[in-house]
Design a protein around this motif. Structure first.
Motif, mmCIF file in Angstrom:
data_model
loop_
_atom_site.group_PDB
_atom_site.id
_atom_site.type_symbol
_atom_site.label_atom_id
_atom_site.label_comp_id
_atom_site.label_asym_id
_atom_site.label_seq_id
_atom_site.Cartn_x
_atom_site.Cartn_y
_atom_site.Cartn_z
ATOM 1 N N ARG A 1 0.821 -1.211 0.000
ATOM 2 C CA ARG A 1 0.000 0.000 0.000
ATOM 3 C C ARG A 1 0.856 1.263 0.000
ATOM 4 O O ARG A 1 0.459 2.290 -0.566
ATOM 5 C CB ARG A 1 -0.936 0.010 1.209
ATOM 6 C CG ARG A 1 -2.091 -0.970 1.114
ATOM 7 C CD ARG A 1 -3.160 -0.663 2.163
ATOM 8 N NE ARG A 1 -2.642 -0.716 3.524
ATOM 9 C CZ ARG A 1 -2.601 -1.813 4.258
ATOM 10 N NH1 ARG A 1 -3.055 -2.962 3.761
ATOM 11 N NH2 ARG A 1 -2.124 -1.792 5.487
ATOM 12 N N MET B 1 0.318 10.489 -4.621
ATOM 13 C CA MET B 1 0.264 9.983 -5.993
ATOM 14 C C MET B 1 -0.902 10.611 -6.757
ATOM 15 O O MET B 1 -0.745 11.045 -7.910
ATOM 16 C CB MET B 1 0.100 8.464 -5.986
ATOM 17 C CG MET B 1 -0.023 7.846 -7.370
ATOM 18 S SD MET B 1 -0.795 6.203 -7.357
ATOM 19 C CE MET B 1 -2.483 6.620 -6.866
ATOM 20 N N LEU B 2 -2.063 10.683 -6.114
ATOM 21 C CA LEU B 2 -3.236 11.259 -6.778
ATOM 22 C C LEU B 2 -3.013 12.736 -7.112
ATOM 23 O O LEU B 2 -3.363 13.200 -8.199
ATOM 24 C CB LEU B 2 -4.465 11.111 -5.881
ATOM 25 C CG LEU B 2 -4.956 9.675 -5.647
ATOM 26 C CD1 LEU B 2 -6.103 9.654 -4.641
ATOM 27 C CD2 LEU B 2 -5.385 9.031 -6.959
ATOM 28 N N SER C 1 0.968 7.244 1.027
ATOM 29 C CA SER C 1 1.568 7.709 -0.223
ATOM 30 C C SER C 1 0.534 7.809 -1.343
ATOM 31 O O SER C 1 0.822 8.372 -2.397
ATOM 32 C CB SER C 1 2.692 6.746 -0.658
ATOM 33 O OG SER C 1 2.193 5.430 -0.803
ATOM 34 N N ARG C 2 -0.672 7.290 -1.090
ATOM 35 C CA ARG C 2 -1.699 7.304 -2.131
ATOM 36 C C ARG C 2 -2.150 8.725 -2.450
ATOM 37 O O ARG C 2 -2.354 9.081 -3.616
ATOM 38 C CB ARG C 2 -2.895 6.456 -1.689
ATOM 39 C CG ARG C 2 -3.968 6.289 -2.755
ATOM 40 C CD ARG C 2 -5.000 5.253 -2.306
ATOM 41 N NE ARG C 2 -6.076 5.130 -3.297
ATOM 42 C CZ ARG C 2 -7.190 5.846 -3.282
ATOM 43 N NH1 ARG C 2 -7.367 6.754 -2.331
ATOM 44 N NH2 ARG C 2 -8.116 5.679 -4.204
ATOM 45 N N TRP D 1 3.402 0.990 -3.951
ATOM 46 C CA TRP D 1 2.936 1.094 -5.343
ATOM 47 C C TRP D 1 2.601 2.531 -5.745
ATOM 48 O O TRP D 1 2.901 2.926 -6.884
ATOM 49 C CB TRP D 1 1.784 0.130 -5.623
ATOM 50 C CG TRP D 1 0.414 0.527 -5.143
ATOM 51 C CD1 TRP D 1 -0.221 0.085 -4.024
ATOM 52 C CD2 TRP D 1 -0.502 1.414 -5.792
ATOM 53 N NE1 TRP D 1 -1.461 0.657 -3.911
ATOM 54 C CE2 TRP D 1 -1.674 1.476 -4.988
ATOM 55 C CE3 TRP D 1 -0.468 2.160 -6.960
ATOM 56 C CZ2 TRP D 1 -2.772 2.251 -5.304
ATOM 57 C CZ3 TRP D 1 -1.569 2.949 -7.297
ATOM 58 C CH2 TRP D 1 -2.702 2.989 -6.478
ATOM 59 N N PRO D 2 2.017 3.370 -4.865
ATOM 60 C CA PRO D 2 1.831 4.764 -5.281
ATOM 61 C C PRO D 2 3.159 5.497 -5.493
ATOM 62 O O PRO D 2 3.254 6.379 -6.355
ATOM 63 C CB PRO D 2 1.041 5.385 -4.123
ATOM 64 C CG PRO D 2 0.390 4.230 -3.437
ATOM 65 C CD PRO D 2 1.382 3.128 -3.558
ATOM 66 N N VAL E 1 4.360 4.756 -8.966
ATOM 67 C CA VAL E 1 3.624 5.558 -9.948
ATOM 68 C C VAL E 1 4.162 6.978 -9.979
ATOM 69 O O VAL E 1 4.341 7.572 -11.054
ATOM 70 C CB VAL E 1 2.118 5.562 -9.627
ATOM 71 C CG1 VAL E 1 1.374 6.524 -10.554
ATOM 72 C CG2 VAL E 1 1.543 4.155 -9.763
ATOM 73 N N GLU E 2 4.450 7.551 -8.808
ATOM 74 C CA GLU E 2 5.017 8.908 -8.751
ATOM 75 C C GLU E 2 6.355 8.986 -9.464
ATOM 76 O O GLU E 2 6.644 9.963 -10.169
ATOM 77 C CB GLU E 2 5.187 9.351 -7.297
ATOM 78 C CG GLU E 2 3.937 9.885 -6.642
ATOM 79 C CD GLU E 2 4.247 10.628 -5.365
ATOM 80 O OE1 GLU E 2 4.863 11.715 -5.433
ATOM 81 O OE2 GLU E 2 3.892 10.117 -4.288
#
Length: 469
Positions: A33, A183-184, A179-180, A36-37, A40-41
């Motif tokens: 959790r 990322m968003l 970290s989600r 993975w963000p 992506v960043e």
């Protein structure tokens, strides 16, 4: 002055919870959790940078050159922001791990204050001296290139405070294991940046100014959104509630700077060393310069997951050590290092398989293609062995407050192995452009040996990260 906290904290978050275990149990699910963000960043940071270069190239070579030389300087100047964010992430992670909620909030606010203050000073300095700085570093350059560089430098400098605030706020979310959200925000901001580039560069014909304005606006949006989210957070240990009632806490600021300053010095010297060694390629002609640029671009793709693991290490190890759980810190560091070695190995193998196809996308001359292939082979053979220990493991040491040791090793290795070795290999041994890359991987190996030895000996366990209360 010491920051005052409410006499009665929220009922759901007492001022200090029982210590002894990390705030988050970092099993494989929790690691996934968080990581993975971050991956992506990392992908966004590279692909968007490439897209920016492609979009501004439509204006002309002078625009590409102007943006390029400014970005080189920007990297050296904005390192301070990333270093402060690292220091803040380490301190806040320790407080969260120790369940010292009010102190983690205090540290969060102090990070925002010093990041903003330092970034404003750097902005003022850059705005006042941007033209002399360009002349000092690059000497006499084409008038059109200088004009483009000055415009882009001016707009970049205006964005420094926003970038510093964004980096600090993002590091706070990561310190709490979230970290989600960063990322968003990165996705939204990068869409704004691309859309702004398309509108201002192509739609309004603003050229380099359009690219600079799009960057400024996207960074401002990122900083404002993340800050507002933290200000309106009344519960978590990274809440910025009361941010605008500015009160400074000297001991906490010193704790942040104790990690942040050595990290900044280390990164600045690294960038300076890269600039000095990059000049060697110019002496071997255009083909060598182009080959180095292409190989470096391809290399950056192979480190995307590995960089994410390194960032995650700051949070995970920091929380474990803050809770006094050294065994968990060691166990999670081993796990993350295995992930890092594996990801670098996989991407290196893929690079070898797809090497000619990737290089072919850049339309290099046959000579440059051969050189780029040679450089990539050096990288692919050595990076799975040496890169993780050189760049990921130091984050575990920094989380333990061992930033000065990391700085010392990096500085000595950079100047004695990488810089001196590059000139020796390239000219004395006659290895040409490849000599710089041999020296580079030798630098990685030397750093990895010292960092691994430091970690296994356990000297880092004696450091004190948090301010005495």
């Amino acid at each position: 002055m010491t920051l005052e906290v409410p006499a009665k904290p929220p009922a759901e978050i007492p001022a200090k919870l029982p210590a002894g275990k990390p705030a988050i149990i970092w099993d494989n699910s929790a690691l996934w959790r968080l990581i993975w963000p971050l991956v992506v960043e990392q992908i966004l940071s590279i692909t968007i940078g490439l897209a920016d270069t492609v979009m501004v190239s439509g204006v002309g070579e002078h625009a590409v050159s102007g943006v390029s030389i400014v970005d080189t300087i920007n990297q050296m100047l904005i390192i301070a922001f990333a270093a402060l964010a690292t220091g803040g992430a380490v301190v806040v992670s320790h407080y969260i791990g120790a369940r010292m909620v009010q102190k983690s909030r205090t540290a969060s606010r102090q990070l925002m204050y010093i990041s903003f203050a330092i970034s404003v000073l750097i902005m003022i300095f850059t705005l006042a001296l941007r033209r002399p700085m360009l002349f000092l570093i690059y000497g006499k350059i084409d008038a059109n290139v200088m004009a483009s560089a000055e415009i882009y430098f001016f707009l970049s400098a205006l964005s420094y405070p926003f970038l510093a605030i964004y980096n600090s706020a993002a590091s706070l979310f990561r310190s709490a294991g979230n970290s989600r959200i960063t990322m968003l925000i990165a996705v939204v901001v990068n869409v704004l940046n691309l859309g702004g580039n398309a509108l201002l560069i192509y739609g309004f014909g603003m050229g380099v100014a359009g690219a600079g304005i799009a960057t400024l606006v996207s960074r401002a949006v990122a900083a404002i959104v993340l800050t507002l989210l933290l200000v309106h957070d009344r519960v978590s240990g990274i809440s910025l509630d009361g941010l605008f009632k500015v009160k400074l806490d000297g001991p906490v600021i010193r704790s942040i700077l104790k990690v942040g300053i050595p990290s900044g010095v280390e990164s600045s010297m690294f960038q300076l060393g890269k600039i000095l060694t990059s000049r060697i390629f110019a002496s071997f002609g255009t083909a060598a310069m182009a080959a180095n640029a292409v190989a470096a671009s391809i290399n950056s793709l192979s480190f995307m997951p590995a960089n994410a693991f390194g960032i995650a290490m700051l949070t995970i190890v920091g929380q474990c050590l803050g809770a006094g759980d050294i065994a968990s810190a060691k166990r999670n560091t081993r796990k993350l290092m295995i992930f890092t070695h594996s990801s670098v190995a996989v991407f290196s193998i893929l690079t070898v398989i797809l090497m000619d196809t990737g290089i072919g996308l850049f339309n290099l001359s046959p000579e440059a293609h051969v050189i780029a292939r040679q450089l990539l082979l050096i990288h692919c053979v050595m990076s799975p062995v040496s890169w993780p220990g050189s760049f990921s493991l130091p984050n575990a040491l920094r989380s333990a407050g061992d930033a000065r040791y990391c700085m010392f090793v990096a500085a000595v290795s950079m100047w004695t192995v990488r810089v001196t070795g590059s000139y020796f290999c390239a000219y004395t041994l006659g290895l040409g452009a490849a000599g710089v890359w041999y020296a580079m991987v030798a630098d990685w190996c030397v750093r990895a040996v010292f960092y691994i030895r430091r970690w296994t000996k356990g000297r880092w366990q004696n450091n004190q990260v948090l301010a005495e209360t």
